[in-house]
Design an enzyme around this catalytic site. Structure first.
Site, PDB file in Angstrom:
ATOM      1  N   LYS A  92       8.462  51.966  32.359  1.00 35.27           N
ATOM      2  CA  LYS A  92       7.226  51.955  33.141  1.00 35.27           C
ATOM      3  C   LYS A  92       6.034  51.943  32.195  1.00 35.27           C
ATOM      4  O   LYS A  92       5.910  52.807  31.324  1.00 35.27           O
ATOM      5  CB  LYS A  92       7.161  53.190  34.046  1.00 35.27           C
ATOM      6  N   ILE A 143       3.457  49.465  36.033  1.00 32.60           N
ATOM      7  CA  ILE A 143       4.326  48.305  36.169  1.00 32.60           C
ATOM      8  C   ILE A 143       5.697  48.715  35.650  1.00 32.60           C
ATOM      9  O   ILE A 143       5.805  49.374  34.618  1.00 32.60           O
ATOM     10  CB  ILE A 143       3.790  47.116  35.355  1.00 32.60           C
ATOM     11  N   VAL A 144       6.750  48.322  36.362  1.00 33.53           N
ATOM     12  CA  VAL A 144       8.095  48.776  36.011  1.00 33.53           C
ATOM     13  C   VAL A 144       9.039  47.586  35.871  1.00 33.53           C
ATOM     14  O   VAL A 144       9.002  46.650  36.677  1.00 33.53           O
ATOM     15  CB  VAL A 144       8.652  49.752  37.072  1.00 33.53           C
ATOM     16  N   HIS A 192       5.304  46.840  40.794  1.00 34.51           N
ATOM     17  CA  HIS A 192       4.003  47.140  40.199  1.00 34.51           C
ATOM     18  C   HIS A 192       3.099  47.737  41.264  1.00 34.51           C
ATOM     19  O   HIS A 192       3.275  47.506  42.466  1.00 34.51           O
ATOM     20  CB  HIS A 192       3.359  45.880  39.607  1.00 34.51           C
ATOM     21  N   ASP A 214       3.847  65.286  47.331  1.00 31.21           N
ATOM     22  CA  ASP A 214       3.883  63.894  47.784  1.00 31.21           C
ATOM     23  C   ASP A 214       5.315  63.427  48.018  1.00 31.21           C
ATOM     24  O   ASP A 214       5.684  62.317  47.649  1.00 31.21           O
ATOM     25  CB  ASP A 214       3.184  62.979  46.774  1.00 31.21           C
TER      26      ASP A 214
END
Length: 484
Positions: free
Chosen positions: A54, A36-37, A31, A153
């Site tokens: 997710k 949150i996964v 998370h 990223d």
């Protein structure tokens, strides 16, 4: 097409997950600030099928976060199917009875770990691992760049890995468009700045525009991390980040320094005096010489002299993997027009529409398959009726029965993937969790910091030489400072 979904709810990190009831929770994965996964099993699959689910949190709390979510949804759909980019299987948006949004859920390909965990675990990796991982990163980048998209990223935490060394790039929330035309390129305003340790120097130094070279720099930092087992440039702040880069690459030539967009930064570098370059062989004495040659070209300070993704794929270090026929480009450029939308209600509707469009997109082949199945059933029934009319009633119906028995076999489809090359692997179990040694999060840009009311009370005061920000802030925000 609106389809009814029966959902059930379970807890993941003490938050409600309302998902399709056919998915059963396996375990919590992680998370963070944006989601949150968990991992889940698809109960109705013939074979064991697991996915990562997710829940994107705070989607509609800020325009910035809503646009980031919309960007990622669109990009995952656009890049869907490339072997080195994480696959989005499905998405769902759940509403409360009053019509407000409960949550946005992404059903994604489940990978075993990320590259940060692999490096942090300290498990022995070989040069063959470095070659394979670097090659796969570049293959993914080639596909992304061919759609005129910059990832912005790239870091070990955004590289998902399986035990068989299959690698996939994830997290496109900070991506942005790119154009060869400087005027058009300047219109792609960024909302975030990338993670500090992997951030190309030209972003910090306010060069005139981003190029695809910023992702090559990040990939070079990751290659260096493979070779050394730790980040090559681990600045505690942006001034320190610049100092660490200069301590390794040395003072850039005057022609490069003149292109720095900030006089304040130019003066600072001149004040440091001449800094000699440190040969990479001194930093990584046990590394493959070809790996060091590629690293040298990927971490060129001047983006104009940095190797391109296509050139890097042809480098001798990656020759064992390089296959032009297996390095596709994206067939369509990505459309970034949604970036100009800033009204929250409009963005919310765009997210809802994107979910609906994607669900139809992934279900269309299934709907077509069902239509073909129904058509075949109708044809078989017609043939059987004709045979019954033409033949005596006591004729053996074994052929019809055989046809019915074979029918499921005729419609069976294989979703298997071509076997991976079996040569080496990694340990993906019981790895360290992300901790204080994890790279600092990307910071929100000045565009978001600007007071919406136009009140300048919160804007930092100018310093004595008239610049808006001190050196640290100039390096942190780079090109974004001109839009403040």
């Amino acid at each position: 097409m609106a389809d009814k979904i029966e959902r059930h709810t379970f807890k993941v990190f003490n938050q409600d997950f309302s998902v399709d009831k056919r998915f059963q929770l396996i375990k919590e994965i992680g998370h963070g600030a944006y989601g949150i996964v968990c991992s889940a099993r698809f109960a109705e699959a013939a074979e064991d099928t697991t996915v990562a689910i997710k829940k994107v949190t705070n989607v509609f709390s800020k325009t910035l976060l809503c646009k980031r979510s919309l960007r990622e949804l669109k990009l995952l759909r656009h890049f869907r199917g490339h072997k080195n980019i994480t696959c989005l299987y499905d998405m769902d948006i759940v509403f409360y009875p009053d019509g407000s949004i409960n949550g946005l859920y992404l059903y994604e390909e489940l990978m075993e770990c990320d590259m940060h965990q692999i490096i942090k675990s300290g498990q022995p990796l070989t040069d063959a691992h470095y070659q394979s991982f670097t090659y796969q990163i570049l293959c993914g980048l080639k596909y992304i760049h061919s759609a005129d998209v910059l990832h912005r990223d790239l870091k070990p935490g955004n590289l998902l890995v399986n035990a068989d060394c299959q690698l996939k790039i994830c997290d496109f929330g900070l991506a942005r468009g790119y154009s060869e035309n400087p005027v058009e390129n300047s219109q792609f305003l960024t909302e975030y700045v990338a993670t500090r340790w992997y951030r190309a120097p030209e972003i910090m130094l306010s060069y005139q525009g981003y190029t695809k070279a910023i992702d090559v720099w990040s990939a070079g930092c990751i290659l260096a991390e493979f070779l050394g087992g730790k980040p090559i440039f681990k600045g505690k702040d942006y001034v320190n980040q610049l100092n660490q880069i200069l301590q390794v690459l040395g003072t850039p030539p005057d022609e490069t320094l003149r292109r720095i967009g900030s006089k304040n930064v130019q003066d600072y570098i001149h004040q440091l005096g001449f800094i000699p370059k440190v040969p990479f062989v001194n930093l990584y004495p046990n590394a493959n010489s070809q790996a060091l040659d590629l690293l040298e070209q990927m971490l060129a300070f001047d983006p104009q002299k940095r190797i391109t993704v296509d050139e890097a794929l042809e480098h001798p270090y990656l020759s064992i993997w390089h296959d032009p026929a297996d390095e596709p480009v994206c067939s369509e450029k990505f459309e970034f027009s949604f970036e100009s939308v800033n009204d929250m209600e409009d963005l919310k509707q765009m997210v809802i529409q994107e979910v609906q469009d994607f669900r139809l997109f992934v279900r269309q082949p299934l709907l077509e398959e069902q239509r073909q199945l129904q058509l075949q059933q109708q044809q078989q029934q017609q043939q059987q009726q004709q045979q019954q009319q033409q033949q005596p009633s006591d004729v053996d119906n074994g052929n019809a029965a055989a046809s019915e028995e074979n029918y499921p076999k005729q419609m069976a489809t294989s979703n298997s993937v071509a076997p991976q090359q079996e040569s080496f692997g990694i340990h993906s179990q019981n790895l360290p969790r992300h901790d204080a040694d994890f790279p600092p999060r990307p910071q929100e840009s000045m565009m978001e910091m600007r007071p919406a009311t136009g009140n300048t009370a919160d804007i930092p005061p100018q310093n004595d030489n008239g610049t808006l920000l001190d050196l640290e802030k100039e390096l942190e925000f780079g090109l974004d400072r001109k839009y403040f």
